[in-house]
Write a protein that holds these residues in place. Structure first.
Motif, PDB file in Angstrom:
ATOM      1  N   ILE A  34      30.429  17.110  81.691  1.00  0.00           N
ATOM      2  CA  ILE A  34      31.150  17.212  80.415  1.00  0.00           C
ATOM      3  C   ILE A  34      30.628  16.138  79.472  1.00  0.00           C
ATOM      4  N   ASP A  35      30.284  16.559  78.258  1.00  0.00           N
ATOM      5  CA  ASP A  35      29.821  15.639  77.229  1.00  0.00           C
ATOM      6  C   ASP A  35      30.951  15.350  76.241  1.00  0.00           C
ATOM      7  N   LYS A  36      31.666  16.378  75.808  1.00  0.00           N
ATOM      8  CA  LYS A  36      32.736  16.227  74.821  1.00  0.00           C
ATOM      9  C   LYS A  36      33.729  17.367  74.988  1.00  0.00           C
ATOM     10  N   LYS A  37      35.009  17.068  74.759  1.00  0.00           N
ATOM     11  CA  LYS A  37      36.042  18.100  74.889  1.00  0.00           C
ATOM     12  C   LYS A  37      36.999  18.006  73.708  1.00  0.00           C
ATOM     13  N   PHE A  38      37.307  19.159  73.119  1.00  0.00           N
ATOM     14  CA  PHE A  38      38.269  19.249  72.033  1.00  0.00           C
ATOM     15  C   PHE A  38      39.403  20.163  72.475  1.00  0.00           C
ATOM     16  N   THR A  39      40.643  19.694  72.298  1.00  0.00           N
ATOM     17  CA  THR A  39      41.822  20.462  72.682  1.00  0.00           C
ATOM     18  C   THR A  39      42.689  20.667  71.449  1.00  0.00           C
ATOM     19  N   TYR A  40      43.142  21.881  71.258  1.00  0.00           N
ATOM     20  CA  TYR A  40      43.974  22.235  70.113  1.00  0.00           C
ATOM     21  C   TYR A  40      45.276  22.832  70.622  1.00  0.00           C
ATOM     22  N   GLY A  41      46.399  22.256  70.203  1.00  0.00           N
ATOM     23  CA  GLY A  41      47.701  22.733  70.650  1.00  0.00           C
ATOM     24  C   GLY A  41      48.153  21.999  71.905  1.00  0.00           C
ATOM     25  N   ALA A  42      49.392  22.225  72.253  1.00  0.00           N
ATOM     26  CA  ALA A  42      49.989  21.598  73.439  1.00  0.00           C
ATOM     27  C   ALA A  42      49.767  22.482  74.662  1.00  0.00           C
ATOM     28  N   PRO A  43      49.817  21.896  75.864  1.00  0.00           N
ATOM     29  CA  PRO A  43      49.689  22.712  77.071  1.00  0.00           C
ATOM     30  C   PRO A  43      50.726  23.847  77.080  1.00  0.00           C
ATOM     31  N   GLY A  44      50.274  25.022  77.408  1.00  0.00           N
ATOM     32  CA  GLY A  44      51.148  26.194  77.436  1.00  0.00           C
ATOM     33  C   GLY A  44      51.304  26.897  76.097  1.00  0.00           C
TER      34      GLY A  44
ATOM     35  N   GLY B 212      41.553  29.583  76.165  1.00  0.00           N
ATOM     36  CA  GLY B 212      42.798  29.297  75.454  1.00  0.00           C
ATOM     37  C   GLY B 212      43.921  30.226  75.833  1.00  0.00           C
ATOM     38  N   GLY B 213      45.005  30.067  75.086  1.00  0.00           N
ATOM     39  CA  GLY B 213      46.187  30.888  75.287  1.00  0.00           C
ATOM     40  C   GLY B 213      45.961  32.322  74.846  1.00  0.00           C
ATOM     41  N   ILE B 214      46.887  33.173  75.193  1.00  0.00           N
ATOM     42  CA  ILE B 214      46.746  34.607  74.931  1.00  0.00           C
ATOM     43  C   ILE B 214      46.617  34.941  73.447  1.00  0.00           C
ATOM     44  N   ASN B 215      47.170  34.110  72.568  1.00  0.00           N
ATOM     45  CA  ASN B 215      47.094  34.360  71.122  1.00  0.00           C
ATOM     46  C   ASN B 215      46.060  33.482  70.424  1.00  0.00           C
ATOM     47  N   SER B 216      45.238  32.804  71.192  1.00  0.00           N
ATOM     48  CA  SER B 216      44.231  31.908  70.604  1.00  0.00           C
ATOM     49  C   SER B 216      42.958  32.672  70.274  1.00  0.00           C
ATOM     50  N   LYS B 217      41.997  31.949  69.695  1.00  0.00           N
ATOM     51  CA  LYS B 217      40.711  32.587  69.415  1.00  0.00           C
ATOM     52  C   LYS B 217      39.861  32.715  70.666  1.00  0.00           C
ATOM     53  N   TYR B 218      40.311  32.133  71.793  1.00  0.00           N
ATOM     54  CA  TYR B 218      39.612  32.241  73.075  1.00  0.00           C
ATOM     55  C   TYR B 218      40.571  32.673  74.186  1.00  0.00           C
ATOM     56  N   PRO B 219      41.118  33.877  74.123  1.00  0.00           N
ATOM     57  CA  PRO B 219      42.086  34.296  75.148  1.00  0.00           C
ATOM     58  C   PRO B 219      41.457  34.554  76.518  1.00  0.00           C
TER      59      PRO B 219
ATOM     60  N   TYR C 239      43.897  26.154  72.451  1.00  0.00           N
ATOM     61  CA  TYR C 239      42.631  26.434  73.135  1.00  0.00           C
ATOM     62  C   TYR C 239      41.844  25.146  73.332  1.00  0.00           C
ATOM     63  N   GLU C 240      40.815  25.247  74.171  1.00  0.00           N
ATOM     64  CA  GLU C 240      39.914  24.132  74.440  1.00  0.00           C
ATOM     65  C   GLU C 240      38.473  24.583  74.264  1.00  0.00           C
ATOM     66  N   GLU C 241      37.656  23.668  73.777  1.00  0.00           N
ATOM     67  CA  GLU C 241      36.214  23.851  73.696  1.00  0.00           C
ATOM     68  C   GLU C 241      35.586  22.626  74.362  1.00  0.00           C
ATOM     69  N   THR C 242      34.808  22.852  75.399  1.00  0.00           N
ATOM     70  CA  THR C 242      34.219  21.753  76.163  1.00  0.00           C
ATOM     71  C   THR C 242      32.704  21.895  76.168  1.00  0.00           C
ATOM     72  N   LEU C 243      32.036  20.841  75.710  1.00  0.00           N
ATOM     73  CA  LEU C 243      30.584  20.818  75.691  1.00  0.00           C
ATOM     74  C   LEU C 243      30.084  20.264  77.016  1.00  0.00           C
ATOM     75  N   TYR C 244      29.202  20.998  77.658  1.00  0.00           N
ATOM     76  CA  TYR C 244      28.602  20.585  78.932  1.00  0.00           C
ATOM     77  C   TYR C 244      27.101  20.449  78.763  1.00  0.00           C
ATOM     78  N   ILE C 245      26.500  19.646  79.645  1.00  0.00           N
ATOM     79  CA  ILE C 245      25.057  19.569  79.750  1.00  0.00           C
ATOM     80  C   ILE C 245      24.692  19.814  81.213  1.00  0.00           C
ATOM     81  N   THR C 246      23.711  20.691  81.413  1.00  0.00           N
ATOM     82  CA  THR C 246      23.273  21.016  82.766  1.00  0.00           C
ATOM     83  C   THR C 246      22.333  19.930  83.288  1.00  0.00           C
TER      84      THR C 246
ATOM     85  N   PRO D  74      50.575  29.391  73.410  1.00  0.00           N
ATOM     86  CA  PRO D  74      49.806  30.629  73.425  1.00  0.00           C
ATOM     87  C   PRO D  74      48.716  30.679  72.354  1.00  0.00           C
ATOM     88  N   CYS D  75      48.801  29.801  71.349  1.00  0.00           N
ATOM     89  CA  CYS D  75      47.763  29.738  70.316  1.00  0.00           C
ATOM     90  C   CYS D  75      46.774  28.599  70.560  1.00  0.00           C
TER      91      CYS D  75
END
Length: 76
Positions: free
Chosen positions: A17-27, A50-57, A32-39, A29-30
């Protein structure tokens, strides 16, 4: 998560993991998380989920070019 894209394997378990962004509280439904990884071989990818109503369900892996990493980080 493990995903093969164009013959390249992206795996969250064997990458760093290089960087992680979290939007909203745990649980949230809107929320989501975006996590940057490096192989281990220097490829970058973003893991999204993300949650069921997020941009990443549904969890996904999106490859990102090294030269686009800085602009991706600045957009958050």
């Amino acid at each position: 998560m493990y995903k093969e894209i164009d013959g390249v394997v992206y795996d969250t378990l064997s990458s760093t993991i290089d960087k992680k962004f979290t939007y909203g509280a745990p649980g949230d439904p809107c929320g989501y998380e975006e996590t940057l990884y490096i192989t281990n071989d220097g490829r970058y990818f973003v893991y999204t989920y993300g949650g069921i109503n997020s941009k990443y369900p549904v969890e996904n892996i999106i490859p990102i070019e090294r030269e686009d990493v800085k602009s991706w980080m600045l957009s958050h």
